[in-house]
Design an enzyme around this catalytic site. Structure first.
Site, PDB file in Angstrom:
ATOM      1  N   ARG A   1      71.947  14.530  58.402  1.00  0.00           N
ATOM      2  CA  ARG A   1      72.141  14.373  56.765  1.00  0.00           C
ATOM      3  C   ARG A   1      70.884  13.772  56.179  1.00  0.00           C
ATOM      4  O   ARG A   1      70.292  14.018  55.170  1.00  0.00           O
ATOM      5  CB  ARG A   1      73.359  13.392  56.468  1.00  0.00           C
ATOM      6  CG  ARG A   1      74.362  14.185  57.159  1.00  0.00           C
ATOM      7  CD  ARG A   1      75.787  13.235  56.975  1.00  0.00           C
ATOM      8  NE  ARG A   1      76.203  12.807  55.610  1.00  0.00           N
ATOM      9  CZ  ARG A   1      77.193  11.903  55.469  1.00  0.00           C
ATOM     10  NH1 ARG A   1      77.551  11.274  56.341  1.00  0.00           N
ATOM     11  NH2 ARG A   1      77.497  11.380  54.218  1.00  0.00           N
TER      12      ARG A   1
ATOM     13  N   THR B   1      82.698  15.084  58.995  1.00  0.00           N
ATOM     14  CA  THR B   1      82.032  16.036  59.876  1.00  0.00           C
ATOM     15  C   THR B   1      82.944  16.484  60.839  1.00  0.00           C
ATOM     16  O   THR B   1      83.764  15.606  61.314  1.00  0.00           O
ATOM     17  CB  THR B   1      80.812  15.349  60.692  1.00  0.00           C
ATOM     18  OG1 THR B   1      79.878  15.123  59.724  1.00  0.00           O
ATOM     19  CG2 THR B   1      80.046  16.550  61.501  1.00  0.00           C
TER      20      THR B   1
ATOM     21  N   ILE C   1      81.132  10.925  65.204  1.00  0.00           N
ATOM     22  CA  ILE C   1      80.745  11.930  64.399  1.00  0.00           C
ATOM     23  C   ILE C   1      81.363  11.452  62.725  1.00  0.00           C
ATOM     24  O   ILE C   1      82.151  11.023  62.969  1.00  0.00           O
ATOM     25  CB  ILE C   1      81.009  13.309  64.628  1.00  0.00           C
ATOM     26  CG1 ILE C   1      82.382  13.712  65.026  1.00  0.00           C
ATOM     27  CG2 ILE C   1      80.125  13.851  65.579  1.00  0.00           C
ATOM     28  CD1 ILE C   1      82.772  14.994  64.957  1.00  0.00           C
ATOM     29  N   ASP C   2      80.742  11.682  61.762  1.00  0.00           N
ATOM     30  CA  ASP C   2      81.194  11.034  60.540  1.00  0.00           C
ATOM     31  C   ASP C   2      82.440  11.574  60.121  1.00  0.00           C
ATOM     32  O   ASP C   2      82.920  12.523  60.539  1.00  0.00           O
ATOM     33  CB  ASP C   2      80.019  11.465  59.365  1.00  0.00           C
ATOM     34  CG  ASP C   2      78.683  10.845  59.545  1.00  0.00           C
ATOM     35  OD1 ASP C   2      78.632   9.669  60.434  1.00  0.00           O
ATOM     36  OD2 ASP C   2      77.753  11.459  59.117  1.00  0.00           O
ATOM     37  N   LYS C   3      83.125  10.910  59.528  1.00  0.00           N
ATOM     38  CA  LYS C   3      84.420  11.028  58.923  1.00  0.00           C
ATOM     39  C   LYS C   3      84.586  12.564  58.539  1.00  0.00           C
ATOM     40  O   LYS C   3      85.480  13.540  58.804  1.00  0.00           O
ATOM     41  CB  LYS C   3      84.996  10.141  57.948  1.00  0.00           C
ATOM     42  CG  LYS C   3      86.283  10.591  57.178  1.00  0.00           C
ATOM     43  CD  LYS C   3      86.293   9.646  56.028  1.00  0.00           C
ATOM     44  CE  LYS C   3      87.648  10.212  55.307  1.00  0.00           C
ATOM     45  NZ  LYS C   3      87.683   9.863  53.743  1.00  0.00           N
TER      46      LYS C   3
END
EC number: 5.4.99.-
Length: 295
Positions: A229, A133, A129-131
């Protein structure tokens, strides 16, 4: 070279391969790895017709990954899998520029047995998962578990539900976004809905509407980079606080309002379906409290 005559050499060199970032090329120029007609030049050199550009890609520096006690929020652990609740702001695995403080650094301290399928840089990492998030991630402790968990992702049988705050008031209660995602041709640091992209499907339903925002739950059918996103922006409701895909005028957040709250999968050894739920972090809830006040 005539068509590119007058272009800066850093822009021109970066355009040769979509894996090259302009920042990376600028570093190579400083170190003398990019030559024009056999000689090093500065990043602002303007190409002229007939120039011969040579890029000597340096060998990647070997990164030493250290174990760090990062007090990981472990939701579940057995001999095969670990479920971790990642905080917003933490990078999942090391990369140039991020060699410490990542989830992998913390995992290496927490346990010595992690699957080796993804190599030394991403031990145990099944998905990301993104930084910015927050939320739940499954980590494999051995190669058997890794393969079986990845197969479930490929088969689209893993449950992954996210809470998100988006700009605008979504009029309908439910929706499915089915639009291919690939590298943005205008900005390679971004992803976008493009004809040549990979298939991507996001389901969503509205939890609560506010004056100028909507709280939604998004469920991933596929797992493309930045999928929620990109998809929410595509339908006109970008995530609040998103520095890459959202508007500049937004809520006071350090990154997008996105939390991976529910994760479910079949245990790779027992065959039992397991599901975990992690509450959103305090900063996410604080935003909702403020939005309720304005309703």
């Amino acid at each position: 070279m005539e068509e590119e005559s007058g272009s800066r050499i850093d822009k021109l060199a970066a355009a040769q391969d979509e894996q090259f970032s302009r920042t990376q090329v600028q570093d190579w120029l400083k170190e003398g790895y990019v030559l024009v007609n056999g000689k090093p030049v500065k990043a602002n050199y303007k190409a002229v017709a007939g120039d011969e550009v040579t890029i000597h890609i340096p060998e990647p520096a070997e990164l030493k990954i250290e174990a760090e006690d990062l007090h990981l929020d472990v939701y579940y652990e057995d001999a095969d899998v670990i479920i971790v609740n990642k905080p917003s702001g933490m990078v999942v695995h090391p990369a140039p520029g991020h060699v410490s403080g990542t989830l992998v650094n913390g995992l290496m301290f927490h346990c010595k047995d992690l699957s080796g399928i993804n190599g030394v840089m991403r031990p145990g990492i099944v998905h990301r998962i993104d930084k910015d998030t927050s939320g739940l991630l499954m980590v494999a402790k051995n190669d058997m578990a890794h393969e079986k968990l990845v197969n479930q992702l490929v088969d689209k049988s893993v449950t992954r539900k996210y809470k998100a705050v988006v700009h605008g008031v979504i009029p309908h209660d439910f929706g499915t976004i089915e639009a291919p995602i690939g590298r943005d041709p205008k900005d390679r640091q971004k992803m976008a809905v493009v004809d040549t992209g990979k298939a991507a499907v996001t389901h969503f339903h509205v939890i609560e509407r506010f004056e100028d925002f909507t709280l939604v739950e998004c469920e991933l059918e596929t797992g493309r980079t930045h999928q929620i996103r990109v998809h929410m922006k595509y339908i006109g409701f970008p995530l609040a606080g998103d520095p890459k895909y959202g508007p500049k005028k937004t809520l006071d957040l350090d990154g997008q309002a996105l939390h991976a709250g529910i994760l479910g999968f079949v245990h790779p050894r027992t065959g039992e379906y397991m599901e975990f739920e992690a509450p959103a972090p305090k900063e996410f809830d604080d935003i909702l409290i403020e939005l309720k006040k304005n309703n």
